[in-house]
Design a protein around this motif. Structure first.
Motif, PDB file in Angstrom:
ATOM      1  N   ASP A   1       0.819  -1.215   0.000  1.00 47.28           N
ATOM      2  CA  ASP A   1       0.000   0.000   0.000  1.00 47.28           C
ATOM      3  C   ASP A   1       0.854   1.266   0.000  1.00 47.28           C
ATOM      4  O   ASP A   1       0.495   2.264  -0.615  1.00 47.28           O
ATOM      5  CB  ASP A   1      -0.945   0.026   1.206  1.00 47.28           C
ATOM      6  CG  ASP A   1      -2.002  -1.068   1.139  1.00 47.28           C
ATOM      7  OD1 ASP A   1      -2.220  -1.626   0.032  1.00 47.28           O
ATOM      8  OD2 ASP A   1      -2.596  -1.373   2.195  1.00 47.28           O
ATOM      9  N   ALA A   2       1.986   1.210   0.698  1.00 50.86           N
ATOM     10  CA  ALA A   2       2.865   2.376   0.782  1.00 50.86           C
ATOM     11  C   ALA A   2       3.631   2.608  -0.510  1.00 50.86           C
ATOM     12  O   ALA A   2       4.215   3.659  -0.717  1.00 50.86           O
ATOM     13  CB  ALA A   2       3.845   2.212   1.939  1.00 50.86           C
ATOM     14  N   GLY A   3       3.633   1.621  -1.393  1.00 50.43           N
ATOM     15  CA  GLY A   3       4.263   1.799  -2.694  1.00 50.43           C
ATOM     16  C   GLY A   3       5.717   1.396  -2.781  1.00 50.43           C
ATOM     17  O   GLY A   3       6.391   1.703  -3.743  1.00 50.43           O
TER      18      GLY A   3
ATOM     19  N   ASN B   1       9.412   3.045  -4.968  1.00 46.62           N
ATOM     20  CA  ASN B   1       9.554   4.417  -4.504  1.00 46.62           C
ATOM     21  C   ASN B   1      10.778   4.407  -3.601  1.00 46.62           C
ATOM     22  O   ASN B   1      10.724   3.936  -2.471  1.00 46.62           O
ATOM     23  CB  ASN B   1       8.301   4.844  -3.732  1.00 46.62           C
ATOM     24  CG  ASN B   1       8.392   6.256  -3.225  1.00 46.62           C
ATOM     25  OD1 ASN B   1       9.438   6.721  -2.802  1.00 46.62           O
ATOM     26  ND2 ASN B   1       7.267   6.944  -3.258  1.00 46.62           N
ATOM     27  N   ASP B   2      11.889   4.909  -4.123  1.00 45.18           N
ATOM     28  CA  ASP B   2      13.168   4.795  -3.413  1.00 45.18           C
ATOM     29  C   ASP B   2      13.144   5.401  -2.023  1.00 45.18           C
ATOM     30  O   ASP B   2      13.682   4.823  -1.085  1.00 45.18           O
ATOM     31  CB  ASP B   2      14.292   5.417  -4.238  1.00 45.18           C
ATOM     32  CG  ASP B   2      14.582   4.639  -5.501  1.00 45.18           C
ATOM     33  OD1 ASP B   2      14.359   3.414  -5.491  1.00 45.18           O
ATOM     34  OD2 ASP B   2      15.032   5.232  -6.481  1.00 45.18           O
ATOM     35  N   LYS B   3      12.529   6.554  -1.866  1.00 47.53           N
ATOM     36  CA  LYS B   3      12.508   7.207  -0.549  1.00 47.53           C
ATOM     37  C   LYS B   3      11.767   6.346   0.465  1.00 47.53           C
ATOM     38  O   LYS B   3      12.208   6.187   1.599  1.00 47.53           O
ATOM     39  CB  LYS B   3      11.867   8.588  -0.639  1.00 47.53           C
ATOM     40  CG  LYS B   3      12.735   9.602  -1.327  1.00 47.53           C
ATOM     41  CD  LYS B   3      12.090  10.965  -1.347  1.00 47.53           C
ATOM     42  CE  LYS B   3      12.989  11.947  -2.076  1.00 47.53           C
ATOM     43  NZ  LYS B   3      12.426  13.291  -2.099  1.00 47.53           N
ATOM     44  N   LYS B   4      10.634   5.766   0.055  1.00 46.31           N
ATOM     45  CA  LYS B   4       9.874   4.913   0.967  1.00 46.31           C
ATOM     46  C   LYS B   4      10.613   3.615   1.248  1.00 46.31           C
ATOM     47  O   LYS B   4      10.609   3.123   2.377  1.00 46.31           O
ATOM     48  CB  LYS B   4       8.484   4.629   0.390  1.00 46.31           C
ATOM     49  CG  LYS B   4       7.586   5.846   0.394  1.00 46.31           C
ATOM     50  CD  LYS B   4       6.224   5.529  -0.171  1.00 46.31           C
ATOM     51  CE  LYS B   4       5.345   6.768  -0.194  1.00 46.31           C
ATOM     52  NZ  LYS B   4       4.031   6.493  -0.760  1.00 46.31           N
ATOM     53  N   LEU B   5      11.250   3.070   0.223  1.00 45.48           N
ATOM     54  CA  LEU B   5      12.006   1.832   0.403  1.00 45.48           C
ATOM     55  C   LEU B   5      13.130   2.035   1.406  1.00 45.48           C
ATOM     56  O   LEU B   5      13.302   1.253   2.337  1.00 45.48           O
ATOM     57  CB  LEU B   5      12.568   1.352  -0.937  1.00 45.48           C
ATOM     58  CG  LEU B   5      13.452   0.112  -0.916  1.00 45.48           C
ATOM     59  CD1 LEU B   5      12.685  -1.096  -0.380  1.00 45.48           C
ATOM     60  CD2 LEU B   5      13.993  -0.176  -2.304  1.00 45.48           C
TER      61      LEU B   5
ATOM     62  N   LEU C   1      13.530   0.229   5.112  1.00 41.86           N
ATOM     63  CA  LEU C   1      14.703  -0.572   5.461  1.00 41.86           C
ATOM     64  C   LEU C   1      15.447  -0.005   6.660  1.00 41.86           C
ATOM     65  O   LEU C   1      15.951  -0.751   7.483  1.00 41.86           O
ATOM     66  CB  LEU C   1      15.654  -0.677   4.269  1.00 41.86           C
ATOM     67  CG  LEU C   1      15.221  -1.622   3.161  1.00 41.86           C
ATOM     68  CD1 LEU C   1      16.229  -1.584   2.024  1.00 41.86           C
ATOM     69  CD2 LEU C   1      15.061  -3.034   3.669  1.00 41.86           C
ATOM     70  N   CYS C   2      15.493   1.304   6.763  1.00 43.34           N
ATOM     71  CA  CYS C   2      16.243   1.931   7.855  1.00 43.34           C
ATOM     72  C   CYS C   2      15.465   1.991   9.164  1.00 43.34           C
ATOM     73  O   CYS C   2      16.048   2.211  10.213  1.00 43.34           O
ATOM     74  CB  CYS C   2      16.674   3.337   7.450  1.00 43.34           C
ATOM     75  SG  CYS C   2      17.888   3.319   6.115  1.00 43.34           S
ATOM     76  N   SER C   3      14.171   1.787   9.105  1.00 47.57           N
ATOM     77  CA  SER C   3      13.376   1.876  10.327  1.00 47.57           C
ATOM     78  C   SER C   3      12.951   0.505  10.863  1.00 47.57           C
ATOM     79  O   SER C   3      12.260   0.432  11.867  1.00 47.57           O
ATOM     80  CB  SER C   3      12.132   2.743  10.092  1.00 47.57           C
ATOM     81  OG  SER C   3      11.275   2.124   9.154  1.00 47.57           O
ATOM     82  N   ARG C   4      13.353  -0.567  10.215  1.00 51.65           N
ATOM     83  CA  ARG C   4      12.992  -1.916  10.647  1.00 51.65           C
ATOM     84  C   ARG C   4      14.227  -2.665  11.126  1.00 51.65           C
ATOM     85  O   ARG C   4      15.317  -2.478  10.600  1.00 51.65           O
ATOM     86  CB  ARG C   4      12.361  -2.722   9.505  1.00 51.65           C
ATOM     87  CG  ARG C   4      11.141  -2.134   8.843  1.00 51.65           C
ATOM     88  CD  ARG C   4       9.940  -2.153   9.765  1.00 51.65           C
ATOM     89  NE  ARG C   4       8.689  -1.871   9.096  1.00 51.65           N
ATOM     90  CZ  ARG C   4       8.206  -0.666   8.850  1.00 51.65           C
ATOM     91  NH1 ARG C   4       8.877   0.392   9.181  1.00 51.65           N
ATOM     92  NH2 ARG C   4       7.037  -0.507   8.263  1.00 51.65           N
TER      93      ARG C   4
END
Length: 115
Positions: free
Chosen positions: A7-9, A15-19, A23-26
């Motif tokens: 859903d977040a894309g 979407n590189d920024k979301k990816l 990755l950095c917050s998990r």
């Protein structure tokens, strides 16, 4: 978590920024759970999907960032030993970094069998 990622894309249309944010917050544990859930839902390796959508060195980095430690080591061994000859310096670096871990090589062997 998997549906949130879709859903977040950051899965399906990269979407590189979301990816990068995901990755950095998990934690590695959270990422491994997400990868397993994605496989159960779609019968695909999420790491390979992301690598295919991003490509190049960036795709490889994302693939390795989502890999477990043992899978990463197994992949580096395969890469170092692939083709003609062997990249000894890559293997030496790998074994110096990870060779001191207790029981590390048997876990890597199991991870290689799962690939």
């Amino acid at each position: 978590a998997v549906q949130e990622a879709v859903d977040a894309g950051w899965i399906g249309s990269c979407n590189d920024k979301k990816l990068i944010a995901v990755l950095c917050s998990r934690t590695k544990t959270q990422l491994q759970k997400t990868i397993k859930a994605y496989f159960q839902l779609y019968d695909k390796d999420l790491r390979k999907v992301v690598k295919g959508e991003t490509g190049g060195d960036y795709g490889r980095m994302m693939y390795y960032a989502m890999s477990s430690r043992d899978s990463y080591i197994a992949d580096v061994i395969d890469q170092a030993c692939g083709g003609f000859g062997c990249d000894e310096s890559m293997l030496v670096d790998l074994f110096v970094m990870f060779g001191q871990a207790r029981g590390g090589l048997p876990r890597v062997r199991r991870a290689r069998r799962m690939c």
